[in-house]
Design a protein around this motif. Structure first.
Motif, mmCIF file in Angstrom:
data_model
loop_
_atom_site.group_PDB
_atom_site.id
_atom_site.type_symbol
_atom_site.label_atom_id
_atom_site.label_comp_id
_atom_site.label_asym_id
_atom_site.label_seq_id
_atom_site.Cartn_x
_atom_site.Cartn_y
_atom_site.Cartn_z
ATOM 1 N N GLY A 204 0.812 -1.217 0.000
ATOM 2 C CA GLY A 204 0.000 0.000 0.000
ATOM 3 C C GLY A 204 0.845 1.265 0.000
ATOM 4 O O GLY A 204 0.537 2.235 -0.717
ATOM 5 N N THR A 205 1.902 1.278 0.774
ATOM 6 C CA THR A 205 2.724 2.488 0.896
ATOM 7 C C THR A 205 3.344 2.841 -0.458
ATOM 8 O O THR A 205 3.303 3.997 -0.890
ATOM 9 C CB THR A 205 3.830 2.266 1.960
ATOM 10 O OG1 THR A 205 3.184 1.935 3.191
ATOM 11 C CG2 THR A 205 4.692 3.496 2.132
ATOM 12 N N SER B 250 -3.354 -3.532 -0.829
ATOM 13 C CA SER B 250 -2.246 -4.233 -0.182
ATOM 14 C C SER B 250 -2.640 -5.667 0.160
ATOM 15 O O SER B 250 -3.724 -5.893 0.714
ATOM 16 C CB SER B 250 -1.868 -3.471 1.088
ATOM 17 O OG SER B 250 -0.888 -4.181 1.800
ATOM 18 N N HIS C 131 -3.741 7.702 5.691
ATOM 19 C CA HIS C 131 -2.626 6.896 6.196
ATOM 20 C C HIS C 131 -1.328 7.641 5.888
ATOM 21 O O HIS C 131 -1.264 8.404 4.909
ATOM 22 C CB HIS C 131 -2.653 5.543 5.474
ATOM 23 C CG HIS C 131 -1.631 4.584 5.967
ATOM 24 N ND1 HIS C 131 -0.346 4.530 5.458
ATOM 25 C CD2 HIS C 131 -1.699 3.639 6.927
ATOM 26 C CE1 HIS C 131 0.323 3.581 6.095
ATOM 27 N NE2 HIS C 131 -0.471 3.024 6.990
ATOM 28 N N HIS D 295 -1.542 -7.869 2.423
ATOM 29 C CA HIS D 295 -1.635 -8.414 3.789
ATOM 30 C C HIS D 295 -2.867 -7.963 4.556
ATOM 31 O O HIS D 295 -3.082 -8.388 5.693
ATOM 32 C CB HIS D 295 -0.348 -8.124 4.574
ATOM 33 C CG HIS D 295 -0.118 -6.713 4.990
ATOM 34 N ND1 HIS D 295 -0.282 -6.290 6.300
ATOM 35 C CD2 HIS D 295 0.267 -5.622 4.302
ATOM 36 C CE1 HIS D 295 0.013 -5.004 6.383
ATOM 37 N NE2 HIS D 295 0.352 -4.576 5.190
ATOM 38 N N LYS D 296 -3.696 -7.117 3.929
ATOM 39 C CA LYS D 296 -4.952 -6.729 4.606
ATOM 40 C C LYS D 296 -6.096 -7.643 4.193
ATOM 41 O O LYS D 296 -7.199 -7.512 4.698
ATOM 42 C CB LYS D 296 -5.311 -5.273 4.285
ATOM 43 C CG LYS D 296 -4.208 -4.268 4.497
ATOM 44 C CD LYS D 296 -3.882 -4.024 5.956
ATOM 45 C CE LYS D 296 -2.780 -2.967 6.042
ATOM 46 N NZ LYS D 296 -2.479 -2.547 7.384
ATOM 47 N N GLN E 201 -7.798 -0.562 3.009
ATOM 48 C CA GLN E 201 -8.692 -1.188 3.999
ATOM 49 C C GLN E 201 -10.027 -1.610 3.409
ATOM 50 O O GLN E 201 -10.790 -2.315 4.061
ATOM 51 C CB GLN E 201 -8.940 -0.206 5.172
ATOM 52 C CG GLN E 201 -7.717 0.077 6.008
ATOM 53 C CD GLN E 201 -7.223 -1.121 6.808
ATOM 54 O OE1 GLN E 201 -7.924 -2.124 6.980
ATOM 55 N NE2 GLN E 201 -5.999 -1.029 7.308
ATOM 56 N N ASP F 228 -6.780 5.560 -1.653
ATOM 57 C CA ASP F 228 -6.091 4.525 -0.897
ATOM 58 C C ASP F 228 -7.191 3.578 -0.399
ATOM 59 O O ASP F 228 -7.916 3.907 0.545
ATOM 60 C CB ASP F 228 -5.330 5.176 0.266
ATOM 61 C CG ASP F 228 -4.682 4.154 1.181
ATOM 62 O OD1 ASP F 228 -5.121 2.992 1.173
ATOM 63 O OD2 ASP F 228 -3.752 4.529 1.920
HETATM 64 N N1 PLP Z 1 -3.078 2.673 3.613
HETATM 65 C C1 PLP Z 1 -3.864 2.274 4.623
HETATM 66 C C2 PLP Z 1 -5.222 2.856 4.770
HETATM 67 C C3 PLP Z 1 -3.402 1.311 5.528
HETATM 68 O O1 PLP Z 1 -4.176 0.917 6.538
HETATM 69 C C4 PLP Z 1 -2.092 0.790 5.359
HETATM 70 C C5 PLP Z 1 -1.534 -0.181 6.336
HETATM 71 O O2 PLP Z 1 -1.816 -0.118 7.505
HETATM 72 C C6 PLP Z 1 -1.330 1.237 4.276
HETATM 73 C C7 PLP Z 1 -1.842 2.194 3.423
HETATM 74 C C8 PLP Z 1 0.068 0.730 4.044
HETATM 75 O O3 PLP Z 1 0.041 -0.521 3.429
HETATM 76 P P1 PLP Z 1 1.373 -1.443 3.451
HETATM 77 O O4 PLP Z 1 1.518 -1.918 4.855
HETATM 78 O O5 PLP Z 1 1.067 -2.549 2.497
HETATM 79 O O6 PLP Z 1 2.485 -0.580 2.995
#
Ligand code: PLP
Length: 393
Positions: free
Chosen positions: A78-79, A205, A106, A207-208, A185, A182
């Motif tokens: 996600g990042t 992402s 985030h 892992h969610k 979630q 984003d």
């Molecule tokens: N965006 C949101 C809303 C998130 O909750 C998260 C992770 O907690 C991320 C981005 C980041 O994702 P990643 O951990 O895959 O980098």
């Protein structure tokens, strides 16, 4: 309830932080650590087999979010997707130097926006109200002729509050502004059909949604101007070079297919468990409240404040009973600051400090929820007994 001796996370209610890998995801990944090691870019069969499976994973993910497979770029999570969307669009439109986002994003978005601000870009950080929602008029007024991109999350990770991104994106599109969301979630928890929207870019992402960590994707609508932020080979249409994280891509594809199957359960059984948990806790614990809009919310998330108690103390006491959740107060998320999301919503500090986020998944059972309902009121009562601020005057 008997404690299994080896499982550290006994009652795991921290699924917005990360999720358990689904056993079928793990199964699908295993051959990619053993037999299927070919490079998907290679001409030979060893690589071709893997390339074919990656194409399948891309299709599964596209089906889950209602896009075409070639609109998906695999990333490290996600990042990276958030960074790539914002920086890539900015880079591709050098004449436009204004960005619109919200105060409750985030850090993947917020820190990127702040970095661009330090480079001379102008950023509008939209405020939210007590429910965590945006003001439509303020939003409309924030969009300008020099706005390069709007970035607003689909669902908030701390409160679960859902933003009306389809409508927000349509307003931006009418003004010719690309809209990024984003949706880390949201994907896998609520139905998403990008073809029915004007969203230009979407981050997700693995892992969610019961997939592996360190893998994600960025959806880029056809026709969206996006410069790469990494340079190298031709992978992912040259938009995200580097040899593919093959096992994880296969895992993400499998997780997407499973999410497609499980989304009804997420919005039925999991939501009912979440509602039972929060209604029972509110009824049993005085001076407690839900943070965020209770209607427009993810089915798995509840953020509850227990006034005049420290979130860390609650977490530690729950941890002794092997209940895992997270807190919006401080320190626990590796930050020394109380939750920027709850502060932006104007929640009083006495409430922020005692806030706990419970986030459920399809792996939670009613027995586990009953266990928390049984244990938590006692924990809060004990902590309040030793608090100098209790009973409040
Ligand atoms: N965006 C949101 C809303 C998130 O909750 C998260 C992770 O907690 C991320 C981005 C980041 O994702 P990643 O951990 O895959 O980098």
């Amino acid at each position: 309830m008997e404690r299994p001796p080896l499982e550290p996370c006994f009652v795991y209610l921290d699924n917005n932080a990360t999720t358990k890998i689904h056993p079928e995801v793990f199964e699908a990944m295993i051959p990619h650590f053993t037999l299927l090691y070919g490079n998907p870019s290679s001409m030979h069969t060893c690589g071709g087999v893997v390339a074919k499976q990656i194409a399948g994973a891309r299709e599964s993910l596209a089906t889950l979010i209602g896009s075409d497979p070639d609109e998906i770029i695999f990333t490290s999570g996600g990042t990276e997707s958030d960074n790539m969307a914002i920086r890539g669009v900015i880079e591709a439109n050098p004449a436009k130097r204004h960005i619109v986002t919200t105060r409750v994003e985030h850090p993947g978005v917020l820190a990127t926006a702040k970095w661009l601000q330090s480079k001379g870009y102008e950023v509008t950080f939209l405020e939210v109200d007590r429910d965590g929602s945006l003001d439509w008029d303020v939003y409309r007024r924030a969009l300008r002729s020099d706005t390069a991109i709007v970035s607003i999350m689909w669902a908030n990770n701390e409160t679960g509050v859902i933003f009306p991104v389809a409508e927000l994106a349509r307003i931006a599109w009418e003004k010719g502004i690309p809209f990024h969301t984003d949706a880390v979630q949201a994907v896998g928890k609520i139905p998403i059909d990008l073809r029915a929207t004007k969203i230009s870019l979407l981050s997700l992402s693995g892992h969610k949604l019961h997939g592996p960590k360190g893998i994600g994707a960025l959806y880029v609508r056809k026709g969206t101007r996006l410069s790469p932020i990494l340079f190298g080979g031709h992978q992912e249409q040259g938009r995200r070079p580097g040899t593919e994280n093959t096992a994880s891509i296969i895992g993400l594809g499998k997780a997407a297919a499973l999410a497609q199957r499980n989304i009804a359960e997420e919005n039925g059984r999991v939501k009912a468990l979440r509602d039972k948990l929060e209604n029972s806790l509110l009824a049993a614990i005085p001076r407690s409240q839900i943070n965020g809009d209770r209607i427009n919310r993810l089915p798995n998330t509840t953020n509850i404040s227990f006034e005049f108690v420290e979130g860390e103390a609650i977490l530690l006491r729950m941890n002794e009973l092997r209940i895992a959740a997270s807190s919006g107060s401080a320190c626990t998320s590796g930050s020394l600051e109380p939750s920027h999301v709850l502060r932006a919503m104007g929640i009083p500090f006495t409430m922020i400090h005692g806030s706990i986020r419970f986030s459920l998944s399809i792996f939670n059972t009613e027995e586990e929820i009953d266990y928390v309902i049984e244990k938590l009121p006692r924990i809060i009562a004990d902590l309040r007994r030793i608090s100098p601020y209790w009973p409040p005057r």
